[in-house]
Design a protein around this motif. Structure first.
Motif, mmCIF file in Angstrom:
data_model
loop_
_atom_site.group_PDB
_atom_site.id
_atom_site.type_symbol
_atom_site.label_atom_id
_atom_site.label_comp_id
_atom_site.label_asym_id
_atom_site.label_seq_id
_atom_site.Cartn_x
_atom_site.Cartn_y
_atom_site.Cartn_z
ATOM 1 N N ILE A 74 11.339 9.971 -2.616
ATOM 2 C CA ILE A 74 10.872 8.898 -3.500
ATOM 3 C C ILE A 74 9.771 9.409 -4.416
ATOM 4 O O ILE A 74 9.781 9.137 -5.626
ATOM 5 N N ARG A 75 8.810 10.170 -3.873
ATOM 6 C CA ARG A 75 7.741 10.744 -4.719
ATOM 7 C C ARG A 75 8.331 11.630 -5.815
ATOM 8 O O ARG A 75 7.917 11.558 -6.968
ATOM 9 N N GLN A 76 9.294 12.456 -5.450
ATOM 10 C CA GLN A 76 9.928 13.340 -6.443
ATOM 11 C C GLN A 76 10.675 12.530 -7.500
ATOM 12 O O GLN A 76 10.663 12.883 -8.681
ATOM 13 N N ALA A 77 11.335 11.451 -7.087
ATOM 14 C CA ALA A 77 12.048 10.594 -8.043
ATOM 15 C C ALA A 77 11.066 9.932 -9.005
ATOM 16 O O ALA A 77 11.312 9.886 -10.219
ATOM 17 N N PHE A 78 9.947 9.428 -8.470
ATOM 18 C CA PHE A 78 8.924 8.835 -9.329
ATOM 19 C C PHE A 78 8.352 9.879 -10.286
ATOM 20 O O PHE A 78 8.132 9.601 -11.462
ATOM 21 N N ALA A 79 8.098 11.073 -9.783
ATOM 22 C CA ALA A 79 7.542 12.140 -10.624
ATOM 23 C C ALA A 79 8.509 12.492 -11.754
ATOM 24 O O ALA A 79 8.091 12.683 -12.901
ATOM 25 N N LEU A 80 9.801 12.571 -11.442
ATOM 26 C CA LEU A 80 10.809 12.856 -12.463
ATOM 27 C C LEU A 80 10.787 11.774 -13.539
ATOM 28 O O LEU A 80 10.780 12.066 -14.743
ATOM 29 N N GLU A 81 10.769 10.526 -13.122
ATOM 30 C CA GLU A 81 10.776 9.417 -14.072
ATOM 31 C C GLU A 81 9.491 9.388 -14.899
ATOM 32 O O GLU A 81 9.529 9.150 -16.110
ATOM 33 N N LEU A 82 8.357 9.657 -14.280
ATOM 34 C CA LEU A 82 7.092 9.701 -15.028
ATOM 35 C C LEU A 82 7.095 10.815 -16.071
ATOM 36 O O LEU A 82 6.631 10.618 -17.197
ATOM 37 N N ARG A 83 7.629 11.992 -15.708
ATOM 38 C CA ARG A 83 7.723 13.086 -16.688
ATOM 39 C C ARG A 83 8.607 12.688 -17.865
ATOM 40 O O ARG A 83 8.301 12.987 -19.018
ATOM 41 N N ARG A 84 9.703 12.015 -17.575
ATOM 42 C CA ARG A 84 10.600 11.560 -18.650
ATOM 43 C C ARG A 84 9.889 10.572 -19.570
ATOM 44 O O ARG A 84 10.038 10.638 -20.795
ATOM 45 N N LEU A 85 9.126 9.652 -18.989
ATOM 46 C CA LEU A 85 8.394 8.678 -19.804
ATOM 47 C C LEU A 85 7.358 9.354 -20.688
ATOM 48 O O LEU A 85 7.221 9.024 -21.866
ATOM 49 N N VAL A 86 6.631 10.299 -20.128
ATOM 50 C CA VAL A 86 5.616 11.020 -20.905
ATOM 51 C C VAL A 86 6.276 11.777 -22.053
ATOM 52 O O VAL A 86 5.787 11.753 -23.186
ATOM 53 N N GLU A 87 7.404 12.436 -21.772
ATOM 54 C CA GLU A 87 8.127 13.155 -22.836
ATOM 55 C C GLU A 87 8.603 12.195 -23.925
ATOM 56 O O GLU A 87 8.507 12.490 -25.110
ATOM 57 N N PRO A 131 0.819 -1.216 0.000
ATOM 58 C CA PRO A 131 0.000 0.000 0.000
ATOM 59 C C PRO A 131 0.853 1.267 0.000
ATOM 60 O O PRO A 131 0.525 2.241 -0.653
ATOM 61 N N LYS A 132 1.984 1.244 0.725
ATOM 62 C CA LYS A 132 2.855 2.418 0.757
ATOM 63 C C LYS A 132 3.383 2.731 -0.635
ATOM 64 O O LYS A 132 3.416 3.880 -1.046
ATOM 65 N N ALA A 133 3.797 1.698 -1.371
ATOM 66 C CA ALA A 133 4.309 1.920 -2.729
ATOM 67 C C ALA A 133 3.226 2.548 -3.601
ATOM 68 O O ALA A 133 3.497 3.475 -4.371
ATOM 69 N N GLY A 134 2.013 2.057 -3.480
ATOM 70 C CA GLY A 134 0.914 2.627 -4.255
ATOM 71 C C GLY A 134 0.664 4.077 -3.921
ATOM 72 O O GLY A 134 0.412 4.899 -4.802
ATOM 73 N N ASN A 135 0.749 4.418 -2.642
ATOM 74 C CA ASN A 135 0.563 5.813 -2.230
ATOM 75 C C ASN A 135 1.669 6.709 -2.774
ATOM 76 O O ASN A 135 1.418 7.851 -3.155
ATOM 77 N N LEU A 136 2.899 6.212 -2.792
ATOM 78 C CA LEU A 136 4.012 7.009 -3.301
ATOM 79 C C LEU A 136 3.860 7.262 -4.801
ATOM 80 O O LEU A 136 4.094 8.360 -5.281
ATOM 81 N N VAL A 137 3.456 6.230 -5.532
ATOM 82 C CA VAL A 137 3.267 6.382 -6.975
ATOM 83 C C VAL A 137 2.096 7.316 -7.247
ATOM 84 O O VAL A 137 2.188 8.216 -8.087
ATOM 85 N N ALA A 138 0.990 7.142 -6.536
ATOM 86 C CA ALA A 138 -0.168 8.011 -6.721
ATOM 87 C C ALA A 138 0.197 9.462 -6.425
ATOM 88 O O ALA A 138 -0.195 10.375 -7.160
ATOM 89 N N GLY A 139 0.965 9.680 -5.372
ATOM 90 C CA GLY A 139 1.409 11.034 -5.055
ATOM 91 C C GLY A 139 2.244 11.633 -6.164
ATOM 92 O O GLY A 139 2.131 12.810 -6.499
ATOM 93 N N ALA A 140 3.087 10.809 -6.782
ATOM 94 C CA ALA A 140 3.955 11.281 -7.863
ATOM 95 C C ALA A 140 3.148 11.673 -9.093
ATOM 96 O O ALA A 140 3.508 12.609 -9.814
ATOM 97 N N LEU A 141 2.045 10.982 -9.341
ATOM 98 C CA LEU A 141 1.235 11.266 -10.527
ATOM 99 C C LEU A 141 0.647 12.675 -10.522
ATOM 100 O O LEU A 141 0.427 13.259 -11.575
ATOM 101 N N PHE A 142 0.402 13.209 -9.338
ATOM 102 C CA PHE A 142 -0.278 14.491 -9.247
ATOM 103 C C PHE A 142 0.623 15.625 -8.784
ATOM 104 O O PHE A 142 0.139 16.710 -8.479
ATOM 105 N N MET A 143 1.929 15.397 -8.769
ATOM 106 C CA MET A 143 2.858 16.438 -8.329
ATOM 107 C C MET A 143 3.083 17.455 -9.450
ATOM 108 O O MET A 143 3.234 17.073 -10.611
ATOM 109 N N ALA A 144 3.102 18.694 -9.073
ATOM 110 C CA ALA A 144 3.457 19.736 -10.038
ATOM 111 C C ALA A 144 4.967 19.672 -10.271
ATOM 112 O O ALA A 144 5.724 19.377 -9.355
ATOM 113 N N PRO A 145 5.414 19.909 -11.509
ATOM 114 C CA PRO A 145 6.848 19.909 -11.773
ATOM 115 C C PRO A 145 7.571 20.936 -10.898
ATOM 116 O O PRO A 145 7.063 22.025 -10.660
ATOM 117 N N VAL A 146 8.733 20.567 -10.430
ATOM 118 C CA VAL A 146 9.549 21.430 -9.584
ATOM 119 C C VAL A 146 10.884 21.633 -10.276
ATOM 120 O O VAL A 146 11.458 20.683 -10.798
#
Length: 92
Positions: A72-85, A5-20
C-alpha cells in the motif's frame, strides 16, 4: 468519515519513500492495489483481491512486497510521484 491512524501512517510513509525501480508486474500490482483500495477500502482489501485484479498469484505479490502495508505504501508513493509529475508538467 475521517481517516484512520493507520491510513495516515501509510500515507506519511509514502511521502518519504525513495523511488524504487519497478518492472511491469510490480506496476500492475501497485495499480491493482489502488483500484482495490478504492473498491474495498483499506481494512477490507486483501492481498488476494489485489492479486486477482493484477492477474498474478498471491505468492507473486508476497515475493515482490514484504507485507500488505508495504504494498500500500508503494502504491501511494507511485501515485504521489505521478501527481507531482503531472503538476510539474502543467506548471511549465
Amino acid at each position: 468519515m475521517s481517516p484512520t491512524p493507520k491510513a495516515g501512517n501509510l500515507v506519511a510513509g509514502a511521502l518519504f519513500m525513495a523511488p524504487v525501480e519497478r518492472d511491469g508486474t510490480d506496476i500492475a500490482i501497485l495499480e491493482a492495489t489502488l483500484r482495490c483500495l478504492t473498491r474495498f477500502g483499506l481494512n477490507r482489501m486483501t492481498v488476494e483481491d489485489v492479486a486477482k485484479a493484477a492477474g498474478v498469484g498471491r505468492a507473486t505479490v508476497f515475493r515482490r512486497f514484504e507485507s500488505k502495508d508495504e504494498m500500500i505504501r508503494q502504491a501511494f508513493a507511485l501515485e504521489l510521484r505521478r501527481l507531482v509529475e503531472e503538476f510539474g508538467a502543467k506548471a511549465d
